[in-house]
Design a protein around this motif. Structure first.
Motif, PDB file in Angstrom:
ATOM      1  N   GLU A  76       0.829  -1.204   0.000  1.00 23.28           N
ATOM      2  CA  GLU A  76       0.000   0.000   0.000  1.00 23.28           C
ATOM      3  C   GLU A  76       0.866   1.257   0.000  1.00 23.28           C
ATOM      4  O   GLU A  76       1.846   1.366   0.764  1.00 23.28           O
ATOM      5  CB  GLU A  76      -0.929   0.019   1.213  1.00 23.28           C
ATOM      6  N   ARG A  77       0.502   2.188  -0.845  1.00 19.28           N
ATOM      7  CA  ARG A  77       1.223   3.461  -0.898  1.00 19.28           C
ATOM      8  C   ARG A  77       1.053   4.210   0.417  1.00 19.28           C
ATOM      9  O   ARG A  77      -0.021   4.210   1.015  1.00 19.28           O
ATOM     10  CB  ARG A  77       0.713   4.308  -2.061  1.00 19.28           C
ATOM     11  N   GLY A  78       2.107   4.861   0.852  1.00 18.18           N
ATOM     12  CA  GLY A  78       2.057   5.615   2.102  1.00 18.18           C
ATOM     13  C   GLY A  78       2.247   4.776   3.348  1.00 18.18           C
ATOM     14  O   GLY A  78       2.187   5.294   4.453  1.00 18.18           O
ATOM     15  N   SER A  79       2.509   3.473   3.182  1.00 18.26           N
ATOM     16  CA  SER A  79       2.674   2.590   4.341  1.00 18.26           C
ATOM     17  C   SER A  79       4.074   2.683   4.946  1.00 18.26           C
ATOM     18  O   SER A  79       4.306   2.171   6.039  1.00 18.26           O
ATOM     19  CB  SER A  79       2.395   1.142   3.943  1.00 18.26           C
ATOM     20  N   GLY A  80       4.998   3.314   4.215  1.00 17.16           N
ATOM     21  CA  GLY A  80       6.377   3.386   4.696  1.00 17.16           C
ATOM     22  C   GLY A  80       7.194   2.158   4.371  1.00 17.16           C
ATOM     23  O   GLY A  80       8.349   2.059   4.782  1.00 17.16           O
ATOM     24  N   GLN A  81       6.599   1.204   3.634  1.00 15.25           N
ATOM     25  CA  GLN A  81       7.295  -0.032   3.289  1.00 15.25           C
ATOM     26  C   GLN A  81       7.601  -0.058   1.796  1.00 15.25           C
ATOM     27  O   GLN A  81       6.801   0.406   0.976  1.00 15.25           O
ATOM     28  CB  GLN A  81       6.442  -1.242   3.677  1.00 15.25           C
TER      29      GLN A  81
END
Length: 250
Positions: free
Chosen positions: A92-97
């Protein structure tokens, strides 16, 4: 003369008394002193705005946009024989991963000789193209994973991961924190959750702990507790398929 002096003295005495009373009245209605200044954060807490207004920091987002980035490239075909199961990895975008970093972990787990390929009856390969994939492994924030799982009628309460046909959904919170009292490093839990949810995609059902002190079967719901077993991340132990009794209906 004496009468005038008495009157003068009496007038002075009355005037002094009235002045004192006025001063006392002034003290009674005087505006109270301003409170000592406090920092902005302290003021918010004092007014009930800061305390409990949001969750404790987790180090990762608990919700996201619901859009995903796919890992690039392909892995080698892993396994010895049997049908080839192609999978895609998305984060997922914005998950920091990082999608490629997550994909590398998924690849490593599924390519391990203790994983599902040890059966000699299936092979696996990661692909980048959605059209070529038989299933997708997602890493999603708790809120997004809950919404995705609910599409298949599953309730996760933002806590567990899940699998729907063609979709393996890993909850970011579990990926980052594992579960309390798991008794093993985070890397072991991450290996377990990949093998467990991919196991469902391959047709495996839940199993029970064989007994106190025994390794937990990988298809045991270890996220909810070990029931006396000890953590185990692999479907094959010492070269043999390791299982517990089936749990009816799940």
């Amino acid at each position: 003369m004496r009468r005038r002096r008495r009157r003068t003295l009496l007038l002075l005495l009355v005037a002094g008394t009235l002045a004192g009373a006025a001063a006392g009245l002034t003290d009674l209605v005087r505006r109270p002193a301003d409170p000592a200044p406090v920092a902005a954060g302290e003021a918010r807490l004092a007014h009930g705005v800061g305390a409990g207004a949001r969750d404790e920091p987790t180090g990762y987002p608990t919700d996201g946009p619901g859009s995903f980035a796919a890992a690039d490239g392909r892995s080698p075909v892993r396994g010895y024989d049997g049908p080839l199961h192609r999978y895609r990895v998305e984060v997922e975008r914005g998950s920091g991963q990082d999608a490629d970093g997550f994909a590398a972990t998924v690849d490593e787990v599924l390519a391990d000789p203790r994983s599902w390929i040890a059966s000699g009856e299936l092979r696996v390969q990661r692909v980048a193209e959605a059209a070529a994939a038989d299933f997708t492994v997602y890493l999603a924030t708790p809120a997004t994973s809950e919404r995705m799982c609910a599409e298949g009628g599953l309730t996760t309460e933002r806590y567990t991961s899940c699998r729907l046909p063609g979709r393996v959904i890993i909850n970011l919170a579990r990926w980052m924190e594992a579960v309390p009292d798991y008794g093993a490093p985070l890397a072991v839990y991450r290996t377990y959750v990949i093998n467990h949810e991919v196991g469902h995609e391959l047709g495996e059902l839940h199993q029970a702990c064989p007994g106190p002190g025994a390794p937990a079967p990988v298809m045991q719901q270890q996220t909810y507790g070990l029931d006396g077993c000890v953590a185990n991340a692999w479907p094959y132990v010492d070269g043999a398929r390791y299982e517990g009794e089936p749990v009816d209906g799940v």
